[in-house]
Scaffold this motif. Structure first.
Motif, mmCIF file in Angstrom:
data_model
loop_
_atom_site.group_PDB
_atom_site.id
_atom_site.type_symbol
_atom_site.label_atom_id
_atom_site.label_comp_id
_atom_site.label_asym_id
_atom_site.label_seq_id
_atom_site.Cartn_x
_atom_site.Cartn_y
_atom_site.Cartn_z
ATOM 1 N N VAL A 188 112.586 -12.788 -11.267
ATOM 2 C CA VAL A 188 111.266 -13.444 -11.253
ATOM 3 C C VAL A 188 111.232 -14.411 -10.086
ATOM 4 O O VAL A 188 112.244 -15.026 -9.747
ATOM 5 N N TYR A 189 110.079 -14.519 -9.433
ATOM 6 C CA TYR A 189 109.943 -15.469 -8.329
ATOM 7 C C TYR A 189 108.620 -16.219 -8.457
ATOM 8 O O TYR A 189 107.657 -15.724 -9.050
ATOM 9 N N ALA A 230 115.347 -10.999 -4.746
ATOM 10 C CA ALA A 230 113.888 -10.892 -4.632
ATOM 11 C C ALA A 230 113.329 -11.851 -3.590
ATOM 12 O O ALA A 230 112.283 -11.586 -2.986
ATOM 13 N N THR A 231 114.011 -12.975 -3.363
ATOM 14 C CA THR A 231 113.477 -14.013 -2.459
ATOM 15 C C THR A 231 114.393 -14.364 -1.287
ATOM 16 O O THR A 231 114.030 -15.194 -0.465
ATOM 17 N N ILE A 232 115.579 -13.768 -1.194
ATOM 18 C CA ILE A 232 116.520 -14.096 -0.135
ATOM 19 C C ILE A 232 116.554 -12.985 0.903
ATOM 20 O O ILE A 232 116.852 -11.828 0.584
ATOM 21 N N PHE A 233 116.232 -13.355 2.157
ATOM 22 C CA PHE A 233 116.218 -12.396 3.261
ATOM 23 C C PHE A 233 116.952 -12.974 4.471
ATOM 24 O O PHE A 233 116.846 -14.153 4.759
ATOM 25 N N ASN A 234 117.686 -12.124 5.150
ATOM 26 C CA ASN A 234 118.289 -12.482 6.438
ATOM 27 C C ASN A 234 117.294 -12.091 7.522
ATOM 28 O O ASN A 234 117.183 -10.919 7.882
ATOM 29 N N ASN A 254 110.211 6.340 -13.680
ATOM 30 C CA ASN A 254 109.251 5.247 -13.565
ATOM 31 C C ASN A 254 109.618 4.365 -12.380
ATOM 32 O O ASN A 254 110.787 4.022 -12.188
ATOM 33 N N ILE A 255 108.618 3.979 -11.599
ATOM 34 C CA ILE A 255 108.853 3.134 -10.429
ATOM 35 C C ILE A 255 108.565 1.684 -10.808
ATOM 36 O O ILE A 255 107.420 1.275 -10.955
ATOM 37 N N SER A 256 109.626 0.927 -10.959
ATOM 38 C CA SER A 256 109.524 -0.497 -11.250
ATOM 39 C C SER A 256 109.655 -1.254 -9.930
ATOM 40 O O SER A 256 108.982 -0.919 -8.952
ATOM 41 N N SER A 257 110.515 -2.248 -9.856
ATOM 42 C CA SER A 257 110.630 -3.091 -8.661
ATOM 43 C C SER A 257 111.817 -4.028 -8.843
ATOM 44 O O SER A 257 112.276 -4.254 -9.972
ATOM 45 N N ILE A 258 112.296 -4.602 -7.748
ATOM 46 C CA ILE A 258 113.233 -5.714 -7.869
ATOM 47 C C ILE A 258 112.598 -6.814 -8.720
ATOM 48 O O ILE A 258 113.286 -7.570 -9.407
#
Length: 247
Positions: free
Chosen positions: A141-142, A241-245, A132-136
């Protein structure tokens, strides 16, 4: 003889890439809503292929399509529940109920419908594999993604439940949680606003569909006694889920 893999959402993105990754090893049943794309992808596959055109949200379409397969093709060894979408990015009190319904219907009920149509035959044969393909978003939760996150948390929960319930029948169940993947995902979420969709991936190198397909293929090709039950895959630049460089 090659085993049979059944892939939903096979007309683009992760589903299409997964079909390409599995084609050397499996016969394929490719499913989606766009008949023209299904035909083109099927024609390009270097393996025996069948296509089924249906909407996973429609229970009768799901069962009618799967029941139309010949007895030989009903013996599905690998089910990839990939079909899923995000619709909108809104606060819970401002979002569209139509968008919320679409995410629950596709991501959750669609997975249940397809599984209900296929898994009994796996149980009868005492073998099978479900990925099953879920997600981060099935782990975190964001803000503005509450309903989407809820739908993907449901996929993760269903994977865990299926793994326990199907254990007596020698059926393996795995759950894949991708982070940011540059596919049609954001274009759909932002309702065709390609400029807004592109900004999601600005300033860093996201994953691509092939990255996830390689993980799915690796899981599918492990020895029978090995079950990779849960895996999260992120681009190097993503910390959560919400932190990106975005340097």
């Amino acid at each position: 003889m090659k085993k049979i893999a059944f892939i939903t959402g096979a007309t683009s993105g992760i589903g299409k890439a997964t079909a390409e990754a599995l084609a050397p090893h499996f016969k394929l049943i490719l499913c989606g809503r766009r008949a023209d794309r299904l035909a083109a992808i099927s024609e390009a596959m270097p393996t025996e292929t069948r296509t089924l055109c249906f909407d996973v949200r429609n229970q009768s379409e799901v069962f009618d399509a799967i029941n139309s397969l010949s007895p030989e093709w009903r013996k599905i060894d690998l089910l990839i529940n990939n079909a899923g979408n995000a619709h909108g990015l809104d606060l819970i009190h401002e979002g569209s109920l139509e968008d919320f319904d679409a995410m629950i219907d596709i991501n959750v009920k669609g997975l249940i419908y397809v599984s209900k149509a296929i898994v009994p035959e796996m149980v009868e044969r005492d073998c099978g594999h479900i990925i099953n393909i879920s997600s981060i978003a099935g782990k975190e939760v964001y803000p503005k993604g509450g309903v989407y996150c809820a739908s993907k948390h449901a996929v993760t929960a269903l994977s865990d439940g299926m793994r326990m319930e199907l254990n007596p029948y020698n059926i393996k169940v795995g759950n894949v949680c991708p982070g940011a993947v540059d596919t049609e995902f954001s274009a759909v979420r932002f309702k065709g606003d390609l400029e807004k969709a592109a900004k999601v991936y600005e300033g860093y190198e996201p994953l691509v569909a092939q990255d996830i397909a390689e993980v799915i293929a690796f899981m599918a090709l492990r020895p029978d006694h090995v079950n990779i039950s849960d895996i999260t895959i992120l681009p190097k630049a993503q910390g959560s889920a919400t932190i990106f460089n975005r340097k």
